[in-house]
Design a protein around this motif. Structure first.
Motif, PDB file in Angstrom:
ATOM      1  N   GLU A  64      31.226  14.039   9.819  1.00 57.11           N
ATOM      2  CA  GLU A  64      30.729  12.692  10.135  1.00 57.11           C
ATOM      3  C   GLU A  64      29.929  12.694  11.425  1.00 57.11           C
ATOM      4  OE1 GLU A  64      30.630   9.247  12.568  1.00 57.11           O
ATOM      5  OE2 GLU A  64      32.221  10.733  12.862  1.00 57.11           O
ATOM      6  N   MET A  65      30.385  13.440  12.422  1.00 60.08           N
ATOM      7  CA  MET A  65      29.675  13.490  13.700  1.00 60.08           C
ATOM      8  C   MET A  65      28.328  14.185  13.553  1.00 60.08           C
ATOM      9  SD  MET A  65      32.961  14.272  16.174  1.00 60.08           S
ATOM     10  CE  MET A  65      32.008  14.270  17.684  1.00 60.08           C
ATOM     11  N   TRP A  66      28.261  15.195  12.708  1.00 55.70           N
ATOM     12  CA  TRP A  66      26.990  15.882  12.453  1.00 55.70           C
ATOM     13  C   TRP A  66      26.018  14.938  11.743  1.00 55.70           C
ATOM     14  CZ3 TRP A  66      29.657  20.788  10.055  1.00 55.70           C
ATOM     15  CH2 TRP A  66      30.202  21.552  11.090  1.00 55.70           C
ATOM     16  N   PRO A 175      41.580  16.386  33.195  1.00 61.10           N
ATOM     17  CA  PRO A 175      40.222  16.246  33.760  1.00 61.10           C
ATOM     18  C   PRO A 175      39.107  16.718  32.836  1.00 61.10           C
ATOM     19  CG  PRO A 175      41.722  17.207  35.377  1.00 61.10           C
ATOM     20  CD  PRO A 175      42.449  17.199  34.071  1.00 61.10           C
ATOM     21  N   THR A 176      39.403  17.680  31.966  1.00 65.09           N
ATOM     22  CA  THR A 176      38.372  18.217  31.063  1.00 65.09           C
ATOM     23  C   THR A 176      38.413  17.542  29.687  1.00 65.09           C
ATOM     24  OG1 THR A 176      39.837  19.998  30.296  1.00 65.09           O
ATOM     25  CG2 THR A 176      38.450  20.452  32.223  1.00 65.09           C
ATOM     26  N   PHE A 177      39.036  16.376  29.626  1.00 58.69           N
ATOM     27  CA  PHE A 177      39.192  15.669  28.346  1.00 58.69           C
ATOM     28  C   PHE A 177      37.850  15.461  27.653  1.00 58.69           C
ATOM     29  CE2 PHE A 177      39.247  11.673  25.923  1.00 58.69           C
ATOM     30  CZ  PHE A 177      40.303  11.884  25.062  1.00 58.69           C
ATOM     31  N   PRO A 183      34.689  16.703  21.395  1.00 63.56           N
ATOM     32  CA  PRO A 183      34.122  17.220  20.137  1.00 63.56           C
ATOM     33  C   PRO A 183      34.935  16.848  18.899  1.00 63.56           C
ATOM     34  CG  PRO A 183      34.034  18.903  21.842  1.00 63.56           C
ATOM     35  CD  PRO A 183      34.842  17.775  22.399  1.00 63.56           C
ATOM     36  N   LEU A 184      36.198  16.421  19.082  1.00 68.43           N
ATOM     37  CA  LEU A 184      37.047  16.041  17.960  1.00 68.43           C
ATOM     38  C   LEU A 184      36.840  14.587  17.542  1.00 68.43           C
ATOM     39  CD1 LEU A 184      40.383  17.710  19.161  1.00 68.43           C
ATOM     40  CD2 LEU A 184      38.667  18.666  17.615  1.00 68.43           C
TER      41      LEU A 184
END
Length: 278
Positions: A64-66, A175-177, A183-184
């Motif tokens: 879906e994201m693509w 912090p790196t959320f 990407p998910l």
């Protein structure tokens, strides 16, 4: 050092939490439960088919994201949602804000949410409760199949990215959320809230379980996860309402289909046994 230094740390916490849930629910060795799951994969074609179908539909969230990136459709309904809801999420976040709650909420959002899904599959498989295993598969499929069209054609951005008085509190713990978890799930994949809908579906199905711990723990966790989506500044009230409706409908449909499949399977087995008698 932050509790969630990377997605690798989060994955380790998820695995540990799954094992803890399985031990609390069954009093059994979680490795034996995992072995039971692997055995079903290799010995039951029907079980394998449902599991593969489940993995496939989860992959469609990435597809879906693509698709969305290649679309010319650029609508944004965030402003309309904000006009309706105003400062609802901001009020919740500011009223409850404290460091311990931020950590607990982040843990439930990132770790407990997937752990309950995976542990549910392990638990129902271990208990030979195939009706609930199939219901989990169908419910997750329905949740994604219904939500994805909304993500494509009714995009709504997360609250923190639009509202000037709402902060993405999960960054205080993870912090790196945005780099590791984003990407998910797309930033505008907000309506309906899948954290809400899937949690509600897991709760509705868990109530049908024979396991006392699970039928109490999962609904309580679902209620808290719904709170976290507001507290962490991620979802709107509209997302939650739509998510609850989707979660209940998906679970009820899943249970009805699962019950029907088991009845048909039992009838087929009885017919084979009768033929063997003659």
């Amino acid at each position: 050092m932050s509790p969630f230094g990377s997605m690798t740390h989060a994955t380790v916490y998820i695995v540990i939490t799954i094992f803890a849930f399985l031990m609390l629910a069954t009093r059994a060795n979680p490795f034996a439960i995992a072995g039971n799951f692997v055995q079903e994969i290799f010995t039951s074609r029907k079980y394998l088919f449902h599991f593969v179908a489940l993995i496939t539909i989860l992959f469609f969230n990435k597809v879906e994201m693509w698709i969305e990136k290649g679309m010319d459709y650029k609508a944004d309904f965030t402003k309309s949602i904000y006009r309706i809801e105003g400062n609802f999420v901001a009020s919740i976040q500011h009223f409850f804000h404290q460091d311990i709650l931020t950590f607990v909420s982040s843990y439930f959002y990132v770790v407990v949410f997937p752990a309950i899904m995976i542990a549910s599959i392990g638990l129902y498989t271990y208990q030979k409760n195939y009706k609930l295993f199939y219901a989990i598969c169908y419910a997750l499929m329905f949740n994604y199949m219904i939500a994805i069209p909304f993500y494509l054609f009714f995009p709504v951005n997360e609250v923190w990215s639009f509202h000037p008085n709402v902060k993405l509190l999960i960054l205080d713990v993870f912090p790196t959320f945005e780099r590791d978890y984003r990407p998910l799930s797309g930033l505008d994949n907000c309506f309906p809230s899948l954290h809400t809908s899937i949690s509600v579906s897991m709760a509705v199905i868990a109530v049908k379980s024979r396991n006392t711990f699970w039928k109490i723990f999962v609904p309580c966790s679902a209620a808290f996860i719904i709170f976290t989506i507001f507290y962490l500044g991620i979802h709107w009230l509209s997302d939650m309402c739509a998510g609850i409706v989707l979660g209940v409908v998906a679970a009820r449909l899943a249970l009805r289909i699962a019950e029907g499949r088991l009845v048909l399977g039992e009838r087929a087995l009885l017919q084979r046994l009768k033929k063997n008698e003659y």
